[in-house]
Design a protein around this motif. Structure first.
Motif, PDB file in Angstrom:
ATOM      1  N   TYR A  18       0.843  -1.200   0.000  1.00 49.23           N
ATOM      2  CA  TYR A  18       0.000   0.000   0.000  1.00 49.23           C
ATOM      3  C   TYR A  18       0.873   1.243   0.000  1.00 49.23           C
ATOM      4  CZ  TYR A  18      -3.113   3.589   1.961  1.00 49.23           C
ATOM      5  OH  TYR A  18      -3.799   4.743   2.200  1.00 49.23           O
ATOM      6  N   SER A  19       1.872   1.278   0.886  1.00 51.34           N
ATOM      7  CA  SER A  19       2.693   2.472   1.010  1.00 51.34           C
ATOM      8  C   SER A  19       3.895   2.176   1.902  1.00 51.34           C
ATOM      9  CB  SER A  19       1.825   3.576   1.634  1.00 51.34           C
ATOM     10  OG  SER A  19       2.552   4.766   1.727  1.00 51.34           O
ATOM     11  N   SER A  20       5.039   2.709   1.521  1.00 54.66           N
ATOM     12  CA  SER A  20       6.262   2.510   2.304  1.00 54.66           C
ATOM     13  C   SER A  20       7.077   3.792   2.222  1.00 54.66           C
ATOM     14  CB  SER A  20       7.056   1.332   1.713  1.00 54.66           C
ATOM     15  OG  SER A  20       8.268   1.140   2.404  1.00 54.66           O
ATOM     16  N   LYS A 282      12.023   0.290   3.406  1.00 56.87           N
ATOM     17  CA  LYS A 282      12.508  -0.673   2.419  1.00 56.87           C
ATOM     18  C   LYS A 282      13.822  -0.177   1.826  1.00 56.87           C
ATOM     19  CE  LYS A 282      10.590  -3.021  -1.584  1.00 56.87           C
ATOM     20  NZ  LYS A 282       9.409  -3.167  -2.418  1.00 56.87           N
ATOM     21  N   VAL A 283      14.748  -1.090   1.596  1.00 54.68           N
ATOM     22  CA  VAL A 283      16.037  -0.726   0.993  1.00 54.68           C
ATOM     23  C   VAL A 283      15.858  -0.553  -0.517  1.00 54.68           C
ATOM     24  CG1 VAL A 283      18.401  -1.476   0.554  1.00 54.68           C
ATOM     25  CG2 VAL A 283      17.347  -1.895   2.794  1.00 54.68           C
ATOM     26  N   LEU A 284      16.191   0.641  -1.014  1.00 47.61           N
ATOM     27  CA  LEU A 284      16.040   0.940  -2.437  1.00 47.61           C
ATOM     28  C   LEU A 284      17.349   0.809  -3.199  1.00 47.61           C
ATOM     29  CD1 LEU A 284      13.839   4.195  -2.331  1.00 47.61           C
ATOM     30  CD2 LEU A 284      13.080   1.825  -2.524  1.00 47.61           C
ATOM     31  N   HIS A 285      18.441   1.209  -2.547  1.00 41.89           N
ATOM     32  CA  HIS A 285      19.733   1.252  -3.255  1.00 41.89           C
ATOM     33  C   HIS A 285      20.861   0.842  -2.329  1.00 41.89           C
ATOM     34  CE1 HIS A 285      18.136   3.368  -6.765  1.00 41.89           C
ATOM     35  NE2 HIS A 285      17.449   4.131  -5.933  1.00 41.89           N
ATOM     36  N   LEU A 286      21.902   0.312  -2.931  1.00 39.76           N
ATOM     37  CA  LEU A 286      23.164   0.068  -2.221  1.00 39.76           C
ATOM     38  C   LEU A 286      24.234   0.830  -2.981  1.00 39.76           C
ATOM     39  CD1 LEU A 286      22.826  -3.780  -1.677  1.00 39.76           C
ATOM     40  CD2 LEU A 286      22.616  -2.004   0.061  1.00 39.76           C
ATOM     41  N   LYS A 287      25.124   1.469  -2.258  1.00 35.37           N
ATOM     42  CA  LYS A 287      26.130   2.302  -2.916  1.00 35.37           C
ATOM     43  C   LYS A 287      27.472   2.074  -2.244  1.00 35.37           C
ATOM     44  CE  LYS A 287      27.181   7.115  -3.796  1.00 35.37           C
ATOM     45  NZ  LYS A 287      26.623   8.363  -4.304  1.00 35.37           N
ATOM     46  N   CYS A 296      17.514   3.953   1.929  1.00 37.18           N
ATOM     47  CA  CYS A 296      16.164   3.423   2.128  1.00 37.18           C
ATOM     48  C   CYS A 296      15.099   4.469   1.814  1.00 37.18           C
ATOM     49  CB  CYS A 296      16.008   2.833   3.517  1.00 37.18           C
ATOM     50  SG  CYS A 296      16.687   3.787   4.828  1.00 37.18           S
ATOM     51  N   ASP A 297      13.838   4.024   1.801  1.00 32.53           N
ATOM     52  CA  ASP A 297      12.774   4.944   1.372  1.00 32.53           C
ATOM     53  C   ASP A 297      12.281   5.836   2.504  1.00 32.53           C
ATOM     54  OD1 ASP A 297      11.290   3.042   2.742  1.00 32.53           O
ATOM     55  OD2 ASP A 297      10.081   2.416   1.017  1.00 32.53           O
ATOM     56  N   ALA A 298      12.758   5.644   3.734  1.00 31.26           N
ATOM     57  CA  ALA A 298      12.498   6.613   4.808  1.00 31.26           C
ATOM     58  C   ALA A 298      13.687   7.570   4.874  1.00 31.26           C
ATOM     59  CB  ALA A 298      12.342   5.894   6.143  1.00 31.26           C
ATOM     60  N   CYS A 299      13.461   8.720   5.461  1.00 32.25           N
ATOM     61  CA  CYS A 299      14.546   9.706   5.569  1.00 32.25           C
ATOM     62  C   CYS A 299      14.367  10.467   6.882  1.00 32.25           C
ATOM     63  CB  CYS A 299      14.519  10.657   4.380  1.00 32.25           C
ATOM     64  SG  CYS A 299      13.048  11.685   4.326  1.00 32.25           S
ATOM     65  N   ASP A 355      15.327  -5.501   0.987  1.00 37.41           N
ATOM     66  CA  ASP A 355      15.217  -5.858   2.419  1.00 37.41           C
ATOM     67  C   ASP A 355      14.383  -4.811   3.165  1.00 37.41           C
ATOM     68  OD1 ASP A 355      16.673  -8.174   2.340  1.00 37.41           O
ATOM     69  OD2 ASP A 355      18.558  -7.282   3.054  1.00 37.41           O
ATOM     70  N   PHE A 356      13.777  -5.250   4.249  1.00 32.63           N
ATOM     71  CA  PHE A 356      13.043  -4.321   5.110  1.00 32.63           C
ATOM     72  C   PHE A 356      13.815  -4.087   6.405  1.00 32.63           C
ATOM     73  CE2 PHE A 356       9.650  -5.547   2.299  1.00 32.63           C
ATOM     74  CZ  PHE A 356       8.914  -4.378   2.182  1.00 32.63           C
ATOM     75  N   LEU A 357      14.027  -2.814   6.720  1.00 32.58           N
ATOM     76  CA  LEU A 357      14.695  -2.444   7.962  1.00 32.58           C
ATOM     77  C   LEU A 357      13.655  -1.951   8.950  1.00 32.58           C
ATOM     78  CD1 LEU A 357      17.687  -0.330   6.549  1.00 32.58           C
ATOM     79  CD2 LEU A 357      17.501  -2.819   6.774  1.00 32.58           C
ATOM     80  N   VAL A 358      13.809  -2.372  10.195  1.00 32.92           N
ATOM     81  CA  VAL A 358      12.943  -1.889  11.264  1.00 32.92           C
ATOM     82  C   VAL A 358      13.785  -0.982  12.161  1.00 32.92           C
ATOM     83  CG1 VAL A 358      11.647  -2.576  13.319  1.00 32.92           C
ATOM     84  CG2 VAL A 358      11.429  -3.888  11.205  1.00 32.92           C
ATOM     85  N   ILE A 359      13.415   0.299  12.214  1.00 29.27           N
ATOM     86  CA  ILE A 359      14.153   1.256  13.038  1.00 29.27           C
ATOM     87  C   ILE A 359      13.421   1.338  14.376  1.00 29.27           C
ATOM     88  CG2 ILE A 359      15.050   3.606  13.185  1.00 29.27           C
ATOM     89  CD1 ILE A 359      15.079   3.647  10.125  1.00 29.27           C
TER      90      ILE A 359
END
Ligand SMILES: *Cc1c(COP(=O)(O)O)cnc(C)c1O
Length: 418
Positions: A18-20, A282-287, A296-299, A355-359
């Motif tokens: 639905y939304s992340s 959710k992890v979007l990119h690795l650099k 990740c998609d949160a900031c 991957d999903f990260l839980v903060i």
């Protein structure tokens, strides 16, 4: 204390469709903790926790606490409206208060907590002096209770000096006040069972002096917020029973001999919620440059504590809880600010895109401190109810929400003429 996720990987995947990112709160754990607070302070007849609404103003969350018997500690018009829609008893502990907010608070029958002596005449002129009132004390100097978020009272903007408290009580008594309260908030996020007892000793001693010198009725002592939670996994949590017992010992050695039995009030925010809310992203990119980055998609606009205070928030990688944390990452959001990092040089298991990260420990002063920098929108929030279902308690913002206060609406080209 070992940290665990409120949500499983399967549940996270489902909600993220639905939304992340999104926040999730654990209703059962909130209730269990709140009941312990009430139980610990049940020795005091009038005890009440006024939950600090600024820590998390979502009505469904506040309602869980209000339904258990909490009041609300408010400091703005909108927080007053939230408390009022839930029919909660209100403590109005504000500072630099506009007149219309005093009028609002008085109309709702809130207990008004004055931050400064000059506010007595200000309140009298805008709303009138009520029969019950509280004054906020600042002891000045240093208040030694170990590391905390507030700094030293002598440098804090809050409260009145000792001399001012005596003068304020004298003026207020002459204005017809019948019931007085005394409040102080001298340290924040304390990880020691000594903070409340030490604060209580100071406030109880002052309360006795005020009563004996001015013959006033001290109806309550408000210990405010400041009990912290362990953000680091190896920190020991506070023990609310030890804290309460420490307050009781001060009560019985200072107030009881003086023939006083005020109610004890608290305004806990962080302690009531922080461990029971998590930000799921959710992890979007690795650099991989000079360091390894997980994007990740949160900031920081979703959770600003790491960026603002360098605060530690533990991170769990869902589904990889038992994998060796043998990689070192900076975990970042997408803001055009280099402080937009949830973690720096953090040991985590190897992370893959998707991957999903839980903060962890984001239930208080998390989403409520959110902002719109870079046009970022506030995310969805869910309450994991006692029956295991997830209730959407705040929908994610949409661009139209963000655009709605601009004179030119970028989506429609429409120009408002206010
Ligand atoms: C922030 C605040 C609280 C809550 O503080 P916590 O550290 O979250 O417990 C309570 N009272 C007042 C007046 C506050 O400003």
């Amino acid at each position: 204390m070992k940290k665990s996720s409120i949500i499983t990987l399967e549940q996270a995947k489902k909600l993220a469709e639905y939304s992340s990112p999104f926040y999730v709160y654990d209703e059962e754990a909130i209730i269990k903790n709140a009941k312990q607070v009430f139980d610990a302070f049940s020795w005091n007849k009038g005890f009440r926790e006024y939950f600090a609404v600024k820590a998390n103003p979502i009505p469904d969350i506040v309602k869980v606490l209000v339904d258990l018997g909490c009041g609300c500690d408010c400091s703005s018009d909108t927080e007053l409206t939230i408390a009022s829609c839930l029919d909660a008893p209100i403590m109005f502990s504000s500072n630099v208060t506009p007149a219309h907010e005093y009028v609002h608070a008085k109309k709702l029958g809130a207990i008004i907590n004055l931050d400064d002596i000059s506010h007595i005449s200000f309140l009298k002129d805008c709303a009138g002096i009520p029969e019950t009132i509280c004054c906020r004390y600042n002891s000045g100097g240093n208040f030694e209770v170990g590391p905390n978020c507030m700094g030293t009272p002598g440098e804090a903007k809050y409260g009145m000096t000792r001399e001012q408290i005596f003068k304020a009580f004298r003026i207020l008594k002459a204005e017809g006040v019948k019931n007085f309260g005394l409040h102080a908030f001298l340290a924040s996020n304390t990880l020691t069972n000594d903070y409340y007892p030490k604060l209580a000793k100071e406030l109880f001693t002052l309360a006795v002096e005020l009563k004996e010198q001015l013959d006033v009725n001290i109806a309550f002592v408000n210990l405010s917020g400041g009990i912290g939670v362990p953000y680091l996994p190896d920190e020991e949590p506070n023990d609310i029973y030890v804290i309460s017992q420490g307050v009781r010992e001060q009560y019985e050695s200072i107030l009881t001999p003086a023939g006083m039995e005020p109610a004890i009030y608290t305004e806990l925010g962080r302690y009531m919620l922080a461990p029971y809310g998590q930000l799921v992203t959710k992890v979007l990119h690795l650099k991989h440059i000079y360091r390894d980055y997980v994007g990740c998609d949160a900031c920081a606009a979703n959770l600003m504590r790491p960026a603002m205070y360098g605060a530690y928030h533990h991170i769990i990688v869902l589904g990889k809880e038992n994998i060796e944390p043998n990689h070192i990452y900076d975990v970042t959001g997408s803001l055009c600010e280099n402080n937009d990092k949830f973690a720096i040089n953090r040991h985590l298991p190897e992370i893959e895109i998707g991957d999903f990260l839980v903060i962890c420990d984001a239930g208080a002063h998390g989403s409520s401190m959110g902002y719109h920098y870079n046009g970022k929108l506030h995310c969805a929030e869910y309450l994991k109810c006692a029956d295991g279902t997830f209730r959407l308690i705040k929908r994610p913002e949409i661009p139209a929400d963000y655009f709605s206060t601009f004179r030119i609406n970028p989506e429609t080209g429409e120009e408002y003429n206010w």
